[in-house]
Enzyme design. Structure first.
Site, PDB file in Angstrom:
ATOM      1  N   TRP A 165      30.813  30.698  39.911  1.00 59.74           N
ATOM      2  CA  TRP A 165      30.347  29.459  39.289  1.00 59.74           C
ATOM      3  C   TRP A 165      31.278  28.297  39.562  1.00 59.74           C
ATOM      4  O   TRP A 165      30.829  27.134  39.601  1.00 59.74           O
ATOM      5  CB  TRP A 165      30.060  29.666  37.803  1.00 59.74           C
ATOM      6  CG  TRP A 165      31.197  29.664  36.819  1.00 59.74           C
ATOM      7  CD1 TRP A 165      32.300  30.437  36.814  1.00 59.74           C
ATOM      8  CD2 TRP A 165      31.278  28.850  35.638  1.00 59.74           C
ATOM      9  NE1 TRP A 165      33.082  30.167  35.711  1.00 59.74           N
ATOM     10  CE2 TRP A 165      32.475  29.208  34.974  1.00 59.74           C
ATOM     11  CE3 TRP A 165      30.462  27.868  35.063  1.00 59.74           C
ATOM     12  CZ2 TRP A 165      32.880  28.610  33.779  1.00 59.74           C
ATOM     13  CZ3 TRP A 165      30.851  27.271  33.862  1.00 59.74           C
ATOM     14  CH2 TRP A 165      32.043  27.647  33.237  1.00 59.74           C
ATOM     15  N   ASP A 166      32.552  28.562  39.796  1.00 57.36           N
ATOM     16  CA  ASP A 166      33.468  27.498  40.211  1.00 57.36           C
ATOM     17  C   ASP A 166      32.891  26.702  41.380  1.00 57.36           C
ATOM     18  O   ASP A 166      33.023  25.473  41.449  1.00 57.36           O
ATOM     19  CB  ASP A 166      34.798  28.082  40.695  1.00 57.36           C
ATOM     20  CG  ASP A 166      35.593  28.778  39.620  1.00 57.36           C
ATOM     21  OD1 ASP A 166      36.752  28.396  39.398  1.00 57.36           O
ATOM     22  OD2 ASP A 166      35.073  29.723  39.019  1.00 57.36           O
ATOM     23  N   ASN A 202      31.616  38.203  40.637  1.00 59.29           N
ATOM     24  CA  ASN A 202      32.521  37.283  39.954  1.00 59.29           C
ATOM     25  C   ASN A 202      33.375  36.516  40.974  1.00 59.29           C
ATOM     26  O   ASN A 202      33.527  35.298  40.918  1.00 59.29           O
ATOM     27  CB  ASN A 202      33.394  38.110  39.018  1.00 59.29           C
ATOM     28  CG  ASN A 202      34.358  37.315  38.164  1.00 59.29           C
ATOM     29  OD1 ASN A 202      34.665  37.705  37.048  1.00 59.29           O
ATOM     30  ND2 ASN A 202      34.903  36.207  38.650  1.00 59.29           N
ATOM     31  N   ARG A 211      30.531  42.991  38.317  1.00 60.16           N
ATOM     32  CA  ARG A 211      29.966  41.955  37.458  1.00 60.16           C
ATOM     33  C   ARG A 211      29.688  40.693  38.271  1.00 60.16           C
ATOM     34  O   ARG A 211      30.162  40.530  39.383  1.00 60.16           O
ATOM     35  CB  ARG A 211      30.915  41.620  36.303  1.00 60.16           C
ATOM     36  CG  ARG A 211      32.268  41.056  36.735  1.00 60.16           C
ATOM     37  CD  ARG A 211      33.110  40.698  35.508  1.00 60.16           C
ATOM     38  NE  ARG A 211      34.417  40.170  35.858  1.00 60.16           N
ATOM     39  CZ  ARG A 211      35.533  40.896  35.954  1.00 60.16           C
ATOM     40  NH1 ARG A 211      35.471  42.201  35.751  1.00 60.16           N
ATOM     41  NH2 ARG A 211      36.694  40.340  36.261  1.00 60.16           N
ATOM     42  N   SER A 212      28.921  39.808  37.657  1.00 63.39           N
ATOM     43  CA  SER A 212      28.651  38.512  38.270  1.00 63.39           C
ATOM     44  C   SER A 212      29.330  37.437  37.425  1.00 63.39           C
ATOM     45  O   SER A 212      30.297  37.718  36.713  1.00 63.39           O
ATOM     46  CB  SER A 212      27.142  38.273  38.379  1.00 63.39           C
ATOM     47  OG  SER A 212      26.865  37.117  39.139  1.00 63.39           O
ATOM     48  N   GLN A 284      41.163  45.446  36.415  1.00 61.87           N
ATOM     49  CA  GLN A 284      42.330  45.763  37.240  1.00 61.87           C
ATOM     50  C   GLN A 284      43.291  44.583  37.323  1.00 61.87           C
ATOM     51  O   GLN A 284      44.505  44.764  37.393  1.00 61.87           O
ATOM     52  CB  GLN A 284      41.870  46.187  38.633  1.00 61.87           C
ATOM     53  CG  GLN A 284      41.119  47.511  38.579  1.00 61.87           C
ATOM     54  CD  GLN A 284      40.627  47.950  39.928  1.00 61.87           C
ATOM     55  OE1 GLN A 284      41.418  48.109  40.852  1.00 61.87           O
ATOM     56  NE2 GLN A 284      39.329  48.146  40.054  1.00 61.87           N
ATOM     57  N   GLU A 285      42.755  43.364  37.309  1.00 60.69           N
ATOM     58  CA  GLU A 285      43.589  42.175  37.430  1.00 60.69           C
ATOM     59  C   GLU A 285      44.242  41.787  36.114  1.00 60.69           C
ATOM     60  O   GLU A 285      45.088  40.874  36.079  1.00 60.69           O
ATOM     61  CB  GLU A 285      42.756  41.009  37.984  1.00 60.69           C
ATOM     62  CG  GLU A 285      41.749  40.408  37.015  1.00 60.69           C
ATOM     63  CD  GLU A 285      40.444  41.172  36.856  1.00 60.69           C
ATOM     64  OE1 GLU A 285      39.507  40.618  36.244  1.00 60.69           O
ATOM     65  OE2 GLU A 285      40.352  42.339  37.340  1.00 60.69           O
ATOM     66  N   GLY A 316      32.563  33.665  32.413  1.00 54.63           N
ATOM     67  CA  GLY A 316      33.329  32.490  32.829  1.00 54.63           C
ATOM     68  C   GLY A 316      34.177  31.925  31.714  1.00 54.63           C
ATOM     69  O   GLY A 316      35.176  31.256  31.975  1.00 54.63           O
ATOM     70  N   ASP A 318      36.526  33.137  29.726  1.00 55.46           N
ATOM     71  CA  ASP A 318      37.431  34.232  29.395  1.00 55.46           C
ATOM     72  C   ASP A 318      38.808  33.681  29.035  1.00 55.46           C
ATOM     73  O   ASP A 318      39.549  33.332  29.934  1.00 55.46           O
ATOM     74  CB  ASP A 318      37.504  35.250  30.538  1.00 55.46           C
ATOM     75  CG  ASP A 318      37.627  34.616  31.921  1.00 55.46           C
ATOM     76  OD1 ASP A 318      37.259  33.444  32.110  1.00 55.46           O
ATOM     77  OD2 ASP A 318      38.087  35.322  32.829  1.00 55.46           O
ATOM     78  N   GLU A 501      43.692  23.148  36.585  1.00 63.89           N
ATOM     79  CA  GLU A 501      42.498  23.922  36.241  1.00 63.89           C
ATOM     80  C   GLU A 501      41.812  23.432  34.974  1.00 63.89           C
ATOM     81  O   GLU A 501      40.581  23.415  34.881  1.00 63.89           O
ATOM     82  CB  GLU A 501      42.904  25.385  36.075  1.00 63.89           C
ATOM     83  CG  GLU A 501      41.770  26.321  35.726  1.00 63.89           C
ATOM     84  CD  GLU A 501      42.262  27.709  35.370  1.00 63.89           C
ATOM     85  OE1 GLU A 501      41.444  28.641  35.359  1.00 63.89           O
ATOM     86  OE2 GLU A 501      43.482  27.874  35.095  1.00 63.89           O
TER      87      GLU A 501
END
Length: 544
Positions: A165-166, A202, A211-212, A284-285, A316, A318, A501
């Site tokens: 989405w960015d 994602n 995931r998306s 994982q990240e 998005g 998060d 950001e």
């Protein structure tokens, strides 16, 4: 302390470690992994390829940012690294840090250089596009990065890959800068991802494939169509339909009160959507953050917490108080129980865009079918996601209650033109009274340390607000939000000669805070939205 489960792949994503991508074997032998190889196979995620090493590195916090290790590139076959680790790790004098250094190439951040004195904000953004542009038709063998056939723009900082989405908001700025070809190439990359994996992940990493993110592909197609005409709708119609099928999978057999993956059928039969991730393990990240959160959720299975954390990442936002039962504690996260107003607005746009594309392709039955789906969703949004206090809100489908929270997501129905004029006016007044601040639009009214909460303002939410309000004739409020945000962006640029950001929209700080990592420079979507706002509200001044 609770005993936490060893991470494992879900059945949907699991691949045997004994069969390492036979269809891509030649490419691996040559040291590259290309987008052609990706069409028939995928790279193993780090927790699949060397699970014991992965867990040890993350548990010991070998890197301050847990994303660092999963972005590192193995120097040799992961199976050999794993076998070597299992043989050596309990031997006296084993040095984990040295083992990782010997076997992995660390990732470099997507850095941008500060501007030189005298360069304007607009000029600086124009100079950033080349610095943030990547072309990785082939990636190193065993990398977690997914190859893409065309150039693309990354956000910056720790975000070294393409994000879903960015990219729409980045593309707005590319078009404004005259970089229409690059914007088109990014859309082609997303079409490629849909064709290759069945959805847009994602981000372009193997560990993001489960995931998306907020579905903005239809807006990207619309942006290309504005430049190229109706051929764009016809060209991307197959991918639009594939993405829609991904989001609606399982809907045909759902009974009232049931949910399956992304889809929820409410008690009255209305079909709406939620965020979801196909895995129920720690991200994982952000592995240790998720384990720590699950440890604090004493009355819940860890797998349930992990799923909700992952679904929150898919949103998005998060993370945000929107997903927290008590509004402040991560252990109370329940994202999959929430039917979000923003997601369902975006899916209405996807349905409407498919109907339009079918019309451009002379497919009347398709046009009628998707138009009817869009209309049913519009009615469901108006019926279930409207708070009579005067704003759109999220719905908890498990507890059957509407959220009382006022958030920036309330403007999405105006952004996609699904709100009635009366409700749009009420929403605008609610937003003006509760969310507009000196630095732009606040994300929520809750200040709890989460980055998608007060006092942070995010570029995409500013554009959704400005664009949505303008669609309904609320030009003065749109201008206030847009100019306030530009003032904040310009102030930080004047002081530090960079864009970031997220921003603080009230208080003494200029840059935003909170979240799982430090404030990132770059920054793709801030660049794009800033250029669009400057085109609407010229107020640029040269940097000192």
């Amino acid at each position: 302390m609770k005993t936490l489960r060893h991470p494992h792949p879900s059945p949907l994503l699991a691949l045997s470690l004994s069969i390492l991508l036979a269809s891509a074997g030649t490419a691996f032998a040559q040291g590259t992994w290309s987008h052609e190889d990706a069409s028939t196979a995928r790279a193993l995620t780090p927790d699949e390829a060397y699970p014991e090493l992965f867990q040890s590195v993350q548990q010991q916090w070998l890197f301050d940012d847990q994303k660092q290790f999963v972005d590192a590139v193995p120097r040799r076959d992961p199976a050999a690294i794993r076998a070597d680790y299992l043989t050596r790790h309990q031997q006296p004098g084993f040095d984990l840090r040295q083992f990782v250094a010997d076997n992995f190439v660390p990732p470099a951040p997507a850095e941008t250089q500060p501007t030189r004195p005298g360069v304007s904000l607009r000029e600086h953004i124009g100079n950033l596009w080349p610095a943030l542009t990547r072309q990785h038709a082939g990636v190193p063998a065993y990398s977690s990065e997914l190859p893409l056939p065309h150039p693309y723009v990354v956000p910056g900082g720790r975000f070294r890959e393409l994000y879903y989405w960015d990219s729409y908001f980045t593309m707005l700025g590319l078009v404004e800068s005259g970089e229409k070809q690059l914007a088109r190439q990014m859309v082609d990359n997303f079409a490629h991802l849909i064709d290759t994996y069945g959805h847009i992940p994602n981000g372009t990493r193997s560990y993001y494939l489960s995931r998306s993110q907020p579905p903005f592909f239809s807006f990207m197609v619309e942006l290309v169509a504005q430049a190229e005409g109706d051929d764009a709708y016809r060209r991307y119609l197959p991918q639009l339909q594939k993405e829609y099928a991904y989001w609606m999978e399982g809907s045909q057999t759902l009974k009232p009160g049931e949910a399956a993956r992304y889809v929820v059928r409410l008690a009255d039969g209305s079909l709406l959507n939620r965020y979801w991730d196909d895995r129920d393990t720690p991200r994982q990240e952000s592995y240790m953050q998720d384990r720590e959160t699950a440890e604090q959720a004493h009355s819940r299975p860890a797998s349930e917490v992990y799923r909700d954390l992952r679904a929150g990442a898919a949103s998005g936002w998060d993370y945000s108080s929107r997903w927290l039962e008590d509004g402040k504690t991560m252990a109370t996260i329940r994202t999959t129980a929430i039917v979000p107003i923003d997601l369902n607005s975006l899916l209405h746009h996807l349905e409407s865009t498919i109907a339009l594309a079918c019309g451009k392709s002379t497919m009347p039955s398709c046009t009628e079918a998707y138009g009817a789906r869009a209309e049913r969703r519009r009615q469901a949004i108006e019926r279930h996601l409207w708070n009579d206090a005067g704003y759109y809100a999220d719905f908890d489908w498990k507890k059957k209650r509407l959220s009382a929270q006022i958030t920036a997501a309330t403007l999405y129905p105006m952004f996609v033109s699904v709100a009635s004029p009366e409700r749009a006016g009420l929403t605008a007044r609610t937003v003006e009274a509760n969310l507009v601040k000196p630095g732009g639009l606040n994300t929520t009214q809750t200040d709890n340390g989460q980055q998608w909460d007060s006092p942070n303002g995010w570029a995409p939410l500013q554009w959704i607000a400005v664009s949505g309000l303008r669609r309904y004739g609320q030009d003065a409020l749109a201008q206030t939000i847009g100019q306030n945000f530009l003032t904040q962006v310009q102030a930080l640029f004047d002081k530090e000669h960079k864009l970031v950001e997220k921003y603080s929209v009230e208080g003494e700080n200029l840059g935003g805070g909170g979240g799982e990592y430090k404030l990132q420079d770059g920054f793709g979507w801030t660049n794009g939205v800033t250029l669009k706002l400057l085109s609407l509200y010229p107020q640029e001044k040269a940097a000192p």
